[in-house]
Design an enzyme around this catalytic site. Sequence first.
Site, PDB file in Angstrom:
ATOM      1  N   GLU A  29      52.769  41.282  57.038  1.00 23.15           N
ATOM      2  CA  GLU A  29      53.982  41.055  57.828  1.00 23.15           C
ATOM      3  C   GLU A  29      53.694  40.697  59.282  1.00 23.15           C
ATOM      4  O   GLU A  29      54.339  41.215  60.191  1.00 23.15           O
ATOM      5  CB  GLU A  29      54.860  42.318  57.783  1.00 23.15           C
ATOM      6  CG  GLU A  29      55.303  42.683  56.381  1.00 23.15           C
ATOM      7  CD  GLU A  29      56.087  43.982  56.323  1.00 23.15           C
ATOM      8  OE1 GLU A  29      57.048  44.035  55.554  1.00 23.15           O
ATOM      9  OE2 GLU A  29      55.732  44.949  57.040  1.00 23.15           O
TER      10      GLU A  29
HETATM   11  C1  TNX Z   1      56.659  46.866  53.834  1.00 18.65           C
HETATM   12  S1  TNX Z   1      54.384  46.772  52.163  1.00 18.65           S
HETATM   13  C2  TNX Z   1      55.544  47.193  54.592  1.00 18.65           C
HETATM   14  C3  TNX Z   1      55.539  48.443  55.338  1.00 18.65           C
HETATM   15  C4  TNX Z   1      56.817  49.209  55.173  1.00 18.65           C
HETATM   16  C5  TNX Z   1      57.254  49.142  53.738  1.00 18.65           C
HETATM   17  C6  TNX Z   1      58.452  49.968  53.429  1.00 18.65           C
HETATM   18  C7  TNX Z   1      53.678  46.371  53.434  1.00 18.65           C
HETATM   19  C8  TNX Z   1      52.336  45.849  53.319  1.00 18.65           C
HETATM   20  N1  TNX Z   1      54.362  46.504  54.587  1.00 18.65           N
HETATM   21  O1  TNX Z   1      55.314  48.171  56.708  1.00 18.65           O
HETATM   22  O2  TNX Z   1      56.586  50.525  55.537  1.00 18.65           O
HETATM   23  O3  TNX Z   1      57.544  47.802  53.439  1.00 18.65           O
HETATM   24  O4  TNX Z   1      58.711  50.008  52.064  1.00 18.65           O
END
Ligand code: TNX
Length: 529
Positions: free
Chosen positions: A338
Amino acid sequence: MTRLGAVLAIVLAIPSSPVVLTASVVPAATAASFAAVVPVPVSAVPAAGVTYQITSATTVYAEPGSATAQAVATFLATQLRRSTGYALPVADAPSSTPGDGISLLLSGAPATVGPEGYQLTVAANTVAIRALQPAGLFRGLQTLRQLLPPEADATTVQAGPWPVPGGTIVDYPRFAYRGMMLDVARHFFPVATVQRLIDQIALYKINTLHLHLSDDQGWRIAIDSWPNLAAYGGSTAVGGDPGGSYTKADYQAIVAYAAARYITVVPEIDMPGHTNAALASYAQLNCNGVAPKLYTGTSVGFSSLCVPLELTYTFVDDVIRELSAITPGPYAHIGGDEAASTPAADYTYFMNRAQNIVAAHGKTAIGWHDIVKSDELPSTVAQFWGTTSSDSNVAAAAANGTKVLMSPANLAYLDMKYVRKTKLGQTWAGLIEVDKAYSWNPGAYLTGVGEASVLGVEGPLWTETIRTAADIDYMAFPRLPALAELGWSPWSTHNWTAFAGRLGAQGPRWKVMGVNYYHSPKITWPTGS
Ligand code: TNX
């Protein structure tokens, strides 16, 4: 031996023991069965009518001359002394032929069991766990624990008796990596809470604990060369809850506790996104030289390390060097998910350098699967967290030899709600009841990512909504044991109805252990559990 016969045998063996005489008139602790072990073993053949009884005369024997086998034997004896009240001395096995008692031996196991497998034989007078490596002894011990009445896992003396059903199990894992992730960044959890979780997951032959040690909301590990990370960046948590961070000694205590249970800790420093806590701690890490405020919300994708700045790589090198020095396991996780605020070209450049820094400090990099967008090192592991069963970039990486760790968010995420009314958790990847958590094949789920490309499975528990040990229990149980079975047991054993029965049998044990599990209506939990 029948139960009556066994009780008589105890009484005859130690007629002066009032504890044992009492045990013979107290309602028996429920005997467990071969059909109740999670993950289901590769092969389990019960011996009808045969039962071993742990008594006040039982000795735990270990492979002579093996300090590690001795340590595993002591682990068993320590737990069983608490619940049975027996002395359970630990001694060197007299010969390779087990005498009366429980023997943990590094000889005589079939070669097929590999580094983590074991052979467990339960006869009327002996229990023998044989393995090629101490890790196999420890995994076999978890099966033995599950064959004992749930009360054996109590922390106070229980009445007993302590029957173990007879038979032979030969067992070994399908995948090398079977993990759980705990996000200690969104909420901080003290060492004791993490150790409690380690004890719970060890019972299901989980062998890896991934700690998400940094994120926008908190930095949780002391780094000597950048002390503000923990001191300032660790002071917050989601929703204004108390922050916190691990000293290096704290972290090493977690690592050692895990290692004693043959669990490897994988530390994660998430970058280049998810870095607000670090950027807030050091103004000079920001492209504009201005430190942002600490953050306690739950948005993602707004922070990024400053990719063109050379100091960024000094920072990454210092952090990875210090963390690697206190991490005996082979992996360092560098996040990479992300990174919405990092331009694509910068992302590739940064992740390439970060992987090389990890390699320079002797570790293998793991990244969230977004990392396949960079030029990966051949050794880098991609952790798949998508919600679809095809991803052409991940498939292309797998075709090039990249190993994939399977954590599909709609199946393996432990922070998703079970059902809409579940109080804790999130829903962005869907609802995950325990049958859904069990409903996929990690070796054939992702198009183009076959069994040989799959390193294993991991259940991530993100903690935006998770604040206590009881919350962790509730989200991990019973879904984590479902994932553990997908990771350990051969696919040929996969059967929801049979698994549901085995899982239900865990309820009384969780009750004894104080695990605050979700009583899923998909499972028939025994009365009182
Ligand atoms: C996505 S999954 C994220 C996390 C959040 C999560 C909550 C991922 C690699 N990154 O930063 O905590 O969703 O479900």
